[in-house]
Design a protein around this motif. Structure first.
Motif, PDB file in Angstrom:
ATOM      1  N   UNK A 165       0.843  -1.209   0.000  1.00  0.00           N
ATOM      2  CA  UNK A 165       0.000   0.000   0.000  1.00  0.00           C
ATOM      3  C   UNK A 165       0.876   1.256   0.000  1.00  0.00           C
ATOM      4  N   UNK A 166       1.964   1.212   0.776  1.00  0.00           N
ATOM      5  CA  UNK A 166       2.860   2.379   0.859  1.00  0.00           C
ATOM      6  C   UNK A 166       3.504   2.690  -0.489  1.00  0.00           C
ATOM      7  N   UNK A 167       4.075   1.670  -1.136  1.00  0.00           N
ATOM      8  CA  UNK A 167       4.780   1.987  -2.389  1.00  0.00           C
ATOM      9  C   UNK A 167       3.794   2.372  -3.493  1.00  0.00           C
ATOM     10  N   UNK A 168       2.597   1.737  -3.466  1.00  0.00           N
ATOM     11  CA  UNK A 168       1.624   2.052  -4.519  1.00  0.00           C
ATOM     12  C   UNK A 168       1.229   3.526  -4.490  1.00  0.00           C
ATOM     13  N   UNK A 169       0.984   4.045  -3.289  1.00  0.00           N
ATOM     14  CA  UNK A 169       0.460   5.416  -3.234  1.00  0.00           C
ATOM     15  C   UNK A 169       1.530   6.465  -2.952  1.00  0.00           C
ATOM     16  N   UNK A 170       2.773   6.032  -2.656  1.00  0.00           N
ATOM     17  CA  UNK A 170       3.839   7.025  -2.439  1.00  0.00           C
ATOM     18  C   UNK A 170       4.903   6.981  -3.529  1.00  0.00           C
ATOM     19  N   UNK A 171       5.014   5.859  -4.249  1.00  0.00           N
ATOM     20  CA  UNK A 171       6.060   5.752  -5.269  1.00  0.00           C
ATOM     21  C   UNK A 171       5.494   5.504  -6.669  1.00  0.00           C
ATOM     22  N   UNK A 172       4.620   4.517  -6.814  1.00  0.00           N
ATOM     23  CA  UNK A 172       4.135   4.177  -8.162  1.00  0.00           C
ATOM     24  C   UNK A 172       3.299   5.327  -8.724  1.00  0.00           C
ATOM     25  N   UNK A 173       2.238   5.676  -8.016  1.00  0.00           N
ATOM     26  CA  UNK A 173       1.489   6.895  -8.325  1.00  0.00           C
ATOM     27  C   UNK A 173       1.401   7.660  -7.017  1.00  0.00           C
ATOM     28  N   UNK A 174       2.294   8.646  -6.819  1.00  0.00           N
ATOM     29  CA  UNK A 174       2.260   9.389  -5.560  1.00  0.00           C
ATOM     30  C   UNK A 174       0.985  10.235  -5.491  1.00  0.00           C
ATOM     31  N   UNK A 175       0.035   9.776  -4.719  1.00  0.00           N
ATOM     32  CA  UNK A 175      -1.270  10.436  -4.672  1.00  0.00           C
ATOM     33  C   UNK A 175      -1.194  11.729  -3.869  1.00  0.00           C
ATOM     34  N   UNK A 176      -1.966  12.699  -4.311  1.00  0.00           N
ATOM     35  CA  UNK A 176      -1.951  14.011  -3.662  1.00  0.00           C
ATOM     36  C   UNK A 176      -3.368  14.474  -3.363  1.00  0.00           C
ATOM     37  N   UNK A 177      -3.430  15.511  -2.539  1.00  0.00           N
ATOM     38  CA  UNK A 177      -4.709  16.169  -2.270  1.00  0.00           C
ATOM     39  C   UNK A 177      -5.349  16.492  -3.623  1.00  0.00           C
ATOM     40  N   UNK A 178      -6.635  16.321  -3.726  1.00  0.00           N
ATOM     41  CA  UNK A 178      -7.401  16.611  -4.943  1.00  0.00           C
ATOM     42  C   UNK A 178      -7.326  15.517  -6.001  1.00  0.00           C
ATOM     43  N   UNK A 179      -6.470  14.520  -5.805  1.00  0.00           N
ATOM     44  CA  UNK A 179      -6.533  13.375  -6.723  1.00  0.00           C
ATOM     45  C   UNK A 179      -7.793  12.563  -6.413  1.00  0.00           C
ATOM     46  N   UNK A 180      -8.310  11.936  -7.453  1.00  0.00           N
ATOM     47  CA  UNK A 180      -9.415  10.985  -7.246  1.00  0.00           C
ATOM     48  C   UNK A 180      -8.900   9.606  -7.635  1.00  0.00           C
ATOM     49  N   UNK A 181      -9.027   8.661  -6.694  1.00  0.00           N
ATOM     50  CA  UNK A 181      -8.488   7.315  -6.913  1.00  0.00           C
ATOM     51  C   UNK A 181      -9.607   6.286  -6.839  1.00  0.00           C
ATOM     52  N   UNK A 182      -9.484   5.255  -7.660  1.00  0.00           N
ATOM     53  CA  UNK A 182     -10.366   4.095  -7.545  1.00  0.00           C
ATOM     54  C   UNK A 182      -9.529   2.908  -7.071  1.00  0.00           C
ATOM     55  N   UNK A 183      -9.979   2.276  -5.994  1.00  0.00           N
ATOM     56  CA  UNK A 183      -9.277   1.105  -5.435  1.00  0.00           C
ATOM     57  C   UNK A 183     -10.209  -0.099  -5.567  1.00  0.00           C
ATOM     58  N   UNK A 184      -9.783  -1.115  -6.298  1.00  0.00           N
ATOM     59  CA  UNK A 184     -10.605  -2.323  -6.389  1.00  0.00           C
ATOM     60  C   UNK A 184     -10.364  -3.227  -5.176  1.00  0.00           C
ATOM     61  N   UNK A 185     -11.374  -4.029  -4.837  1.00  0.00           N
ATOM     62  CA  UNK A 185     -11.300  -4.968  -3.699  1.00  0.00           C
ATOM     63  C   UNK A 185     -10.914  -4.229  -2.416  1.00  0.00           C
ATOM     64  N   UNK A 186     -11.668  -3.188  -2.114  1.00  0.00           N
ATOM     65  CA  UNK A 186     -11.315  -2.273  -1.026  1.00  0.00           C
ATOM     66  C   UNK A 186     -11.421  -2.852   0.376  1.00  0.00           C
ATOM     67  N   UNK A 187     -12.058  -4.014   0.534  1.00  0.00           N
ATOM     68  CA  UNK A 187     -12.120  -4.607   1.875  1.00  0.00           C
ATOM     69  C   UNK A 187     -11.089  -5.716   2.040  1.00  0.00           C
ATOM     70  N   UNK A 188     -10.226  -5.885   1.057  1.00  0.00           N
ATOM     71  CA  UNK A 188      -9.181  -6.903   1.130  1.00  0.00           C
ATOM     72  C   UNK A 188      -8.016  -6.425   1.977  1.00  0.00           C
ATOM     73  N   UNK A 189      -7.011  -7.276   2.093  1.00  0.00           N
ATOM     74  CA  UNK A 189      -5.843  -6.948   2.907  1.00  0.00           C
ATOM     75  C   UNK A 189      -5.179  -5.671   2.440  1.00  0.00           C
TER      76      UNK A 189
END
Ligand code: NDP
Length: 322
Positions: A124-148
């Protein structure tokens, strides 16, 4: 010692609880008395033979426990509480692990939490801080949101100020994803998620899709991205994605497509240490809330795998060993 091993590829039934010698360590390795191991989707890919492993194989790619023996070159001390990931053999009473893949547990983080947090937390850390560093005002879609990974990724994205939409298969899972911070949940087994996302965004689409579901979602994921958006395809829980023509990325808005793997984001000691320490400190400080769906004894790893594959589980599954 007792250890889970498999001699042939196949379903969960190929796992056998066997009596094997305690592993010998090299000077750059440590021997860990394993207290808890995390259950991961990669175990399934390895067991099925999608990722070829040397047989017989001792599965389990993350664990936590107490250091029983330290190789001469490691600088570690016996008795230290530690965790590791990206090295097999966690479904066993002892594991020999290269010292650079081992992290010391901060105060307040027990073995169970560490085994629940490390691989999926770093993902989760590398996905949102390195692969696509998400920022305020970004809109993200996360599939399988209740998974690990899903529950952790939603929390981190919200802490960065992003708007988060997520897909799940049941109302119970939707409630959990909302608890983790999701702004909107979509039951993608009943609703066309691409249509729902278009409505939420007035047709504009999202900046990034984090897609671990693969076969059943990737086309919709490409369709809900706004121009220059990024599809981060990081798993294939529903099946493998077929080849994608690069021209499709151009036609849909000069999109970016990446297929990241945890192994490459923790492929050297500095990256592993930085990400692992960060995640465990978040757990210690309760910045990251863990959701352990179920705990199994070592003899019930088969059941843990059946549950994970049957899509019934929420959050993280943990095997407790001693
Ligand atoms: P999850 O707890 O997310 O379990 C998988 C979830 O996928 C299910 O609960 C289910 O959620 C959803 N799903 C959708 N379709 C299916 C299907 N046909 N069969 C089974 N599940 C389905 O697992 P993890 O958090 O352990 O891992 C999530 C994904 O992330 C995996 O694909 C894994 O390989 C990947 N991963 C990738 C890493 C990387 O670095 N690339 C590192 C770690 C994990 P629902 O019921 O809500 O649809």
């Amino acid at each position: 010692m007792k250890a889970i091993r498999f001699h042939d590829y196949g379903g969960p039934e190929v796992y056998r609880l066997e009596e094997v010698p305690v592993p010998e360590i090299q000077p750059d390795q440590v021997l860990i008395r394993v207290e808890a191991a995390g259950v991961n989707y990669i175990d399934i890919y390895q067991r099925q033979g999608l990722y070829k492993m040397p047989l017989p194989f001792g599965p389990g790619i993350e664990g936590a426990g107490v250091l029983a023996k330290a190789g001469a070159q490691t600088g570690f001390k016996e008795g230290t509480r530690v965790a590791w990931t990206q090295h097999p053999g966690a479904y066993a009473e002892f594991a020999a692990v290269p010292a650079w893949k081992v992290v010391v547990l901060p105060d307040g983080v027990d073995s169970r939490s560490a085994a629940a947090a490390l691989a999926q937390g770093i993902t989760a850390q590398y996905l949102c801080e390195s692969t696509y560093p998400a920022q305020r005002d970004d809109i993200a879609l996360v599939h399988a949101g209740a998974g690990g990974v899903g529950l952790l990724l939603i929390q981190l994205l919200k802490q960065k100020g992003a708007t988060v939409y997520t897909t799940v298969s049941t109302p119970e899972k939707a409630a959990l994803a909302r608890e983790a911070g999701a702004d909107e949940t979509i039951l993608y087994t009943q609703t066309d998620f691409a249509e729902a996302v278009k409505q939420f965004t007035q047709g504009k689409g999202v900046h990034v899709v984090y897609d671990s579901v693969g076969l059943t979602t990737y086309e919709g994921s490409l369709n809900v991205l706004r121009p220059l958006g990024m599809l981060v395809l990081f798993g294939q829980s529903s099946g493998a994605v077929p080849p994608i023509d690069p021209l499709v990325l151009s036609q849909k808005g000069s999109l970016y497509l990446t297929r990241p793997s945890l192994a490459h984001y923790v492929g050297d000691p500095a990256s592993f240490s930085h990400r692992a320490t960060k995640v465990l400190n978040w757990v210690a400080q309760k910045t990251l809330q863990l959701r352990i769906g179920r705990i199994y004894p070592l003899a019930k790893v088969v059941e843990a795998h059946r549950d994970l594959e049957s899509r019934k589980t929420i959050g993280k599954l943990v095997v407790e060993i001693s």
